[in-house]
Design an enzyme around this catalytic site. Structure first.
Site, PDB file in Angstrom:
ATOM      1  N   ASP A 250       8.720 -59.835  34.783  1.00 27.15           N
ATOM      2  CA  ASP A 250       8.339 -60.120  36.133  1.00 27.15           C
ATOM      3  C   ASP A 250       9.380 -59.708  36.913  1.00 27.15           C
ATOM      4  OD1 ASP A 250       7.041 -61.231  38.055  1.00 27.15           O
ATOM      5  OD2 ASP A 250       7.754 -63.344  37.991  1.00 27.15           O
ATOM      6  N   GLY A 251       9.059 -59.125  38.106  1.00 31.40           N
ATOM      7  CA  GLY A 251      10.096 -58.901  39.370  1.00 31.40           C
ATOM      8  C   GLY A 251       9.868 -57.338  39.421  1.00 31.40           C
TER       9      GLY A 251
ATOM     10  N   ASN B 289      -4.285 -59.723  37.790  1.00 31.33           N
ATOM     11  CA  ASN B 289      -3.787 -58.543  38.445  1.00 31.33           C
ATOM     12  C   ASN B 289      -5.001 -57.585  38.962  1.00 31.33           C
ATOM     13  OD1 ASN B 289      -0.939 -58.208  36.096  1.00 31.33           O
ATOM     14  ND2 ASN B 289      -1.314 -59.442  38.003  1.00 31.33           N
ATOM     15  N   TRP B 290      -6.345 -57.986  38.348  1.00 32.41           N
ATOM     16  CA  TRP B 290      -7.401 -56.975  38.929  1.00 32.41           C
ATOM     17  C   TRP B 290      -7.453 -57.217  40.393  1.00 32.41           C
ATOM     18  CZ3 TRP B 290      -8.849 -52.884  36.558  1.00 32.41           C
ATOM     19  CH2 TRP B 290      -8.680 -52.846  35.133  1.00 32.41           C
TER      20      TRP B 290
ATOM     21  N   ARG C  55      -5.239 -57.320  42.727  1.00 33.35           N
ATOM     22  CA  ARG C  55      -4.386 -56.680  43.498  1.00 33.35           C
ATOM     23  C   ARG C  55      -4.849 -55.511  44.170  1.00 33.35           C
ATOM     24  NH1 ARG C  55       1.563 -56.442  40.329  1.00 33.35           N
ATOM     25  NH2 ARG C  55       1.897 -58.860  40.003  1.00 33.35           N
TER      26      ARG C  55
ATOM     27  N   SER D 117       2.175 -68.593  33.511  1.00 37.16           N
ATOM     28  CA  SER D 117       1.389 -67.629  34.215  1.00 37.16           C
ATOM     29  C   SER D 117       0.310 -67.276  33.315  1.00 37.16           C
ATOM     30  CB  SER D 117       2.016 -66.389  34.768  1.00 37.16           C
ATOM     31  OG  SER D 117       2.765 -66.865  35.893  1.00 37.16           O
TER      32      SER D 117
ATOM     33  N   GLU E 285      10.317 -71.635  22.036  1.00 38.79           N
ATOM     34  CA  GLU E 285      11.539 -71.707  22.716  1.00 38.79           C
ATOM     35  C   GLU E 285      11.378 -71.062  24.071  1.00 38.79           C
ATOM     36  OE1 GLU E 285      13.678 -74.178  22.304  1.00 38.79           O
ATOM     37  OE2 GLU E 285      12.787 -74.705  20.416  1.00 38.79           O
TER      38      GLU E 285
END
Length: 251
Positions: free
Chosen positions: A19-20, A67-68, A70, A199, A210
Site C-alpha cells: 500500500d501507498g 480496484n476495478w 478506480r 482490505s 502474525e
C-alpha cells in the site's frame, strides 16, 4: 542484516499488502502511475531479499476486485504495468516460480495470456514461489469456493450418487477449493502505507498469521524494513490456542 534475526526461524510464507504507491507519487507531485512503477522496483528488491533469506512463498496483493472501480486510465496503466513487469528476468535470475490467484477472467486477454506464459516458463524454479493476487478479493474467493462445492454436489445428486451431508462442508473441504490450496497459509502478513486494516485479503488464510503494519509507503519499503518485520515476527510466541506452558513443552 539487522542484528538479532534468527536465520533458522524465517517465516516460510510472507504475504504483503503493498500500500501507498499512489500517495507516495502524489506527495512528490507526480501521477499515481508513477508510484505504481516505483512499486515494481520494490517488488524486485524484496523478492531478491526473500530468496536470500530463505522465504519459500511470497504473496503480493497487486490488484483487488475493488480496484476495478478506480479511474479507467489508472486501471489501464496498471494492466500495462503487469504486462511489462512479467517480462522481468527476476524470476529466472532468482530461481523463482510464478503463480497467480484471483478472478482472472476479468483481465484483458493479453494479460491472461502473459500470466499463463510466465507460469509455464517458471514452473521448474524452486527457490521460492511468488504468488500475485490479481483481480482478487477474499470474499470473492470464499464465495467461489462455496459455488464450486455446490456445483460438485449438484452433479453427484444428478448422477444419483450418495452425498455425505455430514462432511459436505468442512474446513478441509473449503481449503482445498481455495485459490491458495497449493501453498501453506501465511506465517506473516505485512501491510505498508500506514493503514491498519486487511482490505479483503486472504481472510480465510490469515486466521493465525502474525500481522505487521508500518507507515512506510511501498516504494520506500527496503530490505531492512522487511528484516524488521521478520524480527518482530520472531519475537512473538505463536500459540495457536495453546497455553504458553504447552508451547514451551512442545519445543
Amino acid at each position: 542484516m539487522i542484528n538479532g534475526i534468527d536465520m533458522k526461524r524465517i517465516p516460510q510464507h510472507i504475504a504483503i499488502i503493498m500500500d501507498g504507491n499512489g500517495r507516495w507519487a502524489v506527495e512528490k507531485g507526480k501521477e499515481r502511475s508513477f508510484g505504481h512503477q516505483a512499486g515494481v522496483e520494490t517488488v524486485r528488491r524484496i523478492t531478491s531479499e526473500c530468496v536470500r533469506l530463505g522465504v519459500k512463498y511470497l504473496t503480493l496483493y497487486t490488484f483487488s476486485t475493488e480496484n476495478w472501480n478506480r479511474p479507467a486510465t489508472e486501471v489501464q496503466a496498471l494492466m500495462g504495468l503487469v504486462l511489462s513487469s512479467l517480462e522481468d528476468e527476476i524470476f529466472m535470475k532468482n530461481n523463482v516460480r510464478f503463480q497467480v490467484i484471483g478472478d482472472l477472467k476479468r483481465l484483458p486477454q493479453e494479460v491472461q495470456d502473459k500470466l499463463q506464459e510466465t507460469m509455464a516458463h517458471t514452473a521448474k524454479n524452486d527457490a521460492m514461489t511468488m504468488v500475485v493476487a490479481l483481480s482478487y478479493s477474499s470474499r470473492w474467493e470464499i464465495t467461489e469456493a462455496c459455488r464450486q462445492i455446490a456445483l460438485e454436489v449438484a452433479g453427484k445428486v444428478k448422477n444419483g450418487e450418495q452425498v455425505d451431508i455430514e462432511n459436505l462442508i468442512t474446513e478441509d473441504v473449503l481449503s482445498k477449493h481455495m485459490n491458495t490450496s497449493f501453498m501453506p497459509d501465511p506465517d506473516l502478513l505485512i501491510r505498508t502505507g500506514g493503514e491498519l486494516r486487511i482490505s479483503n485479503y486472504l481472510l480465510w488464510q490469515i486466521a493465525y498469521s502474525e500481522l505487521y503494519f508500518c507507515d512506510t509507503y511501498w516504494p520506500d519499503f527496503s530490505e531492512e524494513d522487511l528484516q524488521r518485520a521478520i524480527l518482530s515476527f520472531q519475537k512473538r510466541q505463536r500459540r495457536f490456542g495453546k497455553t504458553e506452558q504447552q508451547v514451551e513443552e512442545n519445543k
